[in-house]
Design an enzyme around this catalytic site. Structure first.
Site, PDB file in Angstrom:
ATOM      1  N   CYS A  27       0.426  10.299  -1.538  1.00 63.40           N
ATOM      2  CA  CYS A  27      -0.070   9.068  -2.218  1.00 63.40           C
ATOM      3  C   CYS A  27      -1.399   9.914  -3.089  1.00 63.40           C
ATOM      4  O   CYS A  27      -2.019  10.815  -2.405  1.00 63.40           O
ATOM      5  CB  CYS A  27      -0.889   8.190  -1.372  1.00 63.40           C
ATOM      6  SG  CYS A  27      -0.022   7.389  -0.356  1.00 63.40           S
ATOM      7  N   ALA A  84       0.795  -1.444   0.211  1.00 63.81           N
ATOM      8  CA  ALA A  84       0.048   0.313   0.016  1.00 63.81           C
ATOM      9  C   ALA A  84       0.702   1.066   0.071  1.00 63.81           C
ATOM     10  O   ALA A  84       1.937   1.250   0.370  1.00 63.81           O
ATOM     11  CB  ALA A  84      -0.727   0.016   1.168  1.00 63.81           C
ATOM     12  N   CYS A  85       0.179   2.293  -0.693  1.00 61.17           N
ATOM     13  CA  CYS A  85       1.080   3.619  -0.366  1.00 61.17           C
ATOM     14  C   CYS A  85       1.428   4.075   1.093  1.00 61.17           C
ATOM     15  O   CYS A  85       0.222   3.745   1.738  1.00 61.17           O
ATOM     16  CB  CYS A  85      -0.026   4.635  -1.183  1.00 61.17           C
ATOM     17  SG  CYS A  85       0.758   6.270  -1.290  1.00 61.17           S
ATOM     18  N   PRO A  86       2.428   4.602   1.246  1.00 61.56           N
ATOM     19  CA  PRO A  86       3.302   5.084   0.453  1.00 61.56           C
ATOM     20  C   PRO A  86       4.540   4.178   0.098  1.00 61.56           C
ATOM     21  O   PRO A  86       5.828   4.536  -0.296  1.00 61.56           O
ATOM     22  CB  PRO A  86       4.010   6.097   0.988  1.00 61.56           C
ATOM     23  CG  PRO A  86       3.984   6.047   2.524  1.00 61.56           C
ATOM     24  CD  PRO A  86       2.690   5.153   2.693  1.00 61.56           C
ATOM     25  N   LEU A  87       4.456   2.948   0.560  1.00 58.54           N
ATOM     26  CA  LEU A  87       5.547   2.008   0.367  1.00 58.54           C
ATOM     27  C   LEU A  87       6.180   1.652  -0.812  1.00 58.54           C
ATOM     28  O   LEU A  87       7.569   1.583  -0.968  1.00 58.54           O
ATOM     29  CB  LEU A  87       5.075   0.617   1.283  1.00 58.54           C
ATOM     30  CG  LEU A  87       4.812   0.362   2.458  1.00 58.54           C
ATOM     31  CD1 LEU A  87       4.529  -0.952   3.049  1.00 58.54           C
ATOM     32  CD2 LEU A  87       6.177   0.953   3.218  1.00 58.54           C
TER      33      LEU A  87
END
Length: 210
Positions: free
Chosen positions: A93, A12-15
């Site tokens: 994001c 998932a964002c921001p990964l």
């Protein structure tokens, strides 16, 4: 020239951006970083990150839920002048405006019954109106003469491309494309089959049929 691959699928964002940033900092000018993600929103976020850093980035859809973002490092990561903590705060994001479970079914290249010219105009207006909504569909299914809407020359093509860029999954029936002899003219989205069409409808929370 060094090449590095970061697999950020399922993250998932921001990964995806965070992992790409860390990998880029270990590279040097001219090196290439390829980031694998599974949605269009992640592609947009990675391209935004690359632009902020002055890198070049190209996103490509390889298959359903498979995207590659190729980033070329223009300057070495060691030349950063902003503290790492501040850089992390810059990661923003993009908002996924798709509604989970909303499916639009386009089973014809006209809207409604009656005059064909009017029906064509109404369908064009409908697809355009979808692009202006605050919440977008998760998937658009095109079959029977609706297959024409995703092909070269269609009045709806540019608006469907806008929706695809926003992450909307556009699927056109392969049997229909073959039947009408227009498979080589498909210009947006990807080809699907009846099994997937049924699956998408079964999983849908809301089906819209113009």
């Amino acid at each position: 020239m060094e090449k590095k691959i970061v697999d950020a699928r399922g993250l998932a964002c921001p990964l995806p951006v965070v992992n790409a940033k860390k990998a880029a900092e270990e590279l040097h000018t001219g090196d290439v970083l390829t980031v694998l993600v599974d949605n269009e929103i992640a592609v947009q976020n990675l391209q935004k990150f690359a632009k902020q850093k002055g890198y070049t980035a190209v996103g490509e859809k390889k298959a359903e839920k498979e995207y590659e973002v190729t980033i070329q490092v223009v300057s070495a990561g060691g030349a950063q002048t902003v503290a790492a903590e501040e850089q992390e705060e810059e990661v923003a994001c993009a908002v996924d405006v798709r509604k989970n479970g909303m499916v639009i079914v386009l089973s014809a290249n006209v809207m409604g019954t009656g005059d064909e010219k009017l029906g064509t105009s109404l369908m064009k207006a409908f697809v355009f109106a979808v692009t202006k909504q605050d919440v977008l569909p998760e998937t658009i299914l095109c079959y029977n003469t609706g297959a024409y809407l995703t092909c070269e020359g269609a009045d709806t093509l540019e608006d469907l491309k806008i929706l695809e860029a926003e992450g909307v999954n556009i699927l056109t029936c392969g049997t229909c494309l073959d039947f009408y002899g227009i498979k080589d003219k498909l210009a947006v989205g990807s080809v699907t089959n009846m099994y997937e069409i049924v699956e998408k409808m079964e999983q849908a929370k809301n089906i819209i049929r113009p």
